[in-house]
Design a protein around this motif. Structure first.
Motif, PDB file in Angstrom:
ATOM      1  N   ALA A 174       0.832  -1.210   0.000  1.00 16.46           N
ATOM      2  CA  ALA A 174       0.000   0.000   0.000  1.00 16.46           C
ATOM      3  C   ALA A 174       0.862   1.254   0.000  1.00 16.46           C
ATOM      4  O   ALA A 174       1.920   1.303   0.620  1.00 16.46           O
ATOM      5  N   GLY A 175       0.391   2.260  -0.727  1.00 16.11           N
ATOM      6  CA  GLY A 175       1.070   3.546  -0.760  1.00 16.11           C
ATOM      7  C   GLY A 175       2.262   3.620  -1.692  1.00 16.11           C
ATOM      8  O   GLY A 175       2.978   4.611  -1.705  1.00 16.11           O
ATOM      9  N   LYS A 176       2.476   2.588  -2.494  1.00 18.66           N
ATOM     10  CA  LYS A 176       3.637   2.545  -3.393  1.00 18.66           C
ATOM     11  C   LYS A 176       3.251   2.641  -4.867  1.00 18.66           C
ATOM     12  O   LYS A 176       4.068   2.368  -5.741  1.00 18.66           O
ATOM     13  N   GLY A 177       1.984   2.975  -5.151  1.00 18.98           N
ATOM     14  CA  GLY A 177       1.544   3.132  -6.527  1.00 18.98           C
ATOM     15  C   GLY A 177       1.094   1.853  -7.201  1.00 18.98           C
ATOM     16  O   GLY A 177       0.700   1.874  -8.365  1.00 18.98           O
ATOM     17  N   VAL A 178       1.131   0.735  -6.494  1.00 21.05           N
ATOM     18  CA  VAL A 178       0.758  -0.553  -7.090  1.00 21.05           C
ATOM     19  C   VAL A 178      -0.727  -0.583  -7.431  1.00 21.05           C
ATOM     20  O   VAL A 178      -1.113  -0.996  -8.533  1.00 21.05           O
TER      21      VAL A 178
END
Length: 164
Positions: free
Chosen positions: A96-100
Motif C-alpha cells: 500500500a502507498g507505493k503506486g501498485v
C-alpha cells in the motif's frame, strides 16, 4: 509496474496466504470475510466458485504480481453486463502507498476495454478510505453518488471511455 494475471486454479495457495497475511489490515477498511473463508476447505470451495463465475463470463478475477512474481494484490471485474462491470481491488499492507493499486487499476481499465469489450466501470468505497478514493480519482473515475459500503457511508464512482 505490477502484472495482472487472470485467476487460475493454481493461484489458490498464494491467494489464501495473501488473504490470511493481510486479514487484519483489510478488516480495517472492508468487512471481514469470516473465519470459514480462511479454512482450507472454505477457501477451496470459494476459489472453485469464483473460477466457475469467471468461466461463465459473469466476472473476471485477477491477481496482482510484483516484479518478482509475488502475489501482492487482487483486482476484479464483477457483475459484467451490458458493457459495464463493478471494479474491486485490494493490495497488501506492505504494498500500500507505493503506486501498485493505481498502476493495477490503470491496467485493468485498459484490459476492460481491450480484453473484455467493456465501455464503463463502477466502483464503491467508504468515504474514509482516502487511499482507495485517490486510486480511483487518479484513474479518471468520477464520483457519481453516495452509497453504503458494509454499513458505512460510501461513495460510488464511474469511469467511461476505458481505452483512454
Amino acid at each position: 509496474m505490477p502484472t495482472l494475471e487472470r485467476l487460475r486454479a493454481d493461484h489458490a495457495d498464494a491467494l489464501l496466504a495473501f488473504e490470511h497475511a493481510n486479514r487484519a489490515y483489510f478488516a480495517r477498511t472492508v468487512p471481514d470475510r469470516g473465519d470459514e473463508y480462511f479454512t482450507p476447505a472454505g477457501f477451496a470451495a470459494r476459489h472453485k466458485a469464483l473460477l466457475a463465475e469467471q468461466d461463465a463470463g459473469i466476472c473476471h478475477f485477477h491477481v496482482v504480481l510484483d516484479d518478482e512474481g509475488r502475489l501482492v494484490g487482487r483486482i476484479n471485474l464483477m457483475d459484467v453486463e451490458g458493457g459495464s462491470a463493478e471494479l474491486g481491488y485490494r493490495v497488501g499492507e506492505f504494498t500500500a502507498g507505493k503506486g501498485v493499486a493505481t498502476a493495477a487499476v490503470r491496467e485493468m481499465c485498459r484490459m476492460s476495454a481491450t480484453a473484455y469489450g467493456l465501455t464503463s466501470l463502477v466502483a464503491v468505497t467508504t468515504l474514509d478510505n482516502v487511499g482507495s478514493r485517490t486510486v480511483l480519482e487518479r484513474n479518471g473515475f468520477v464520483a457519481v453518488g453516495e452509497t453504503t459500503v458494509g454499513g458505512l457511508p460510501g461513495i460510488r464512482y464511474r469511469r467511461e471511455h476505458l481505452g483512454h
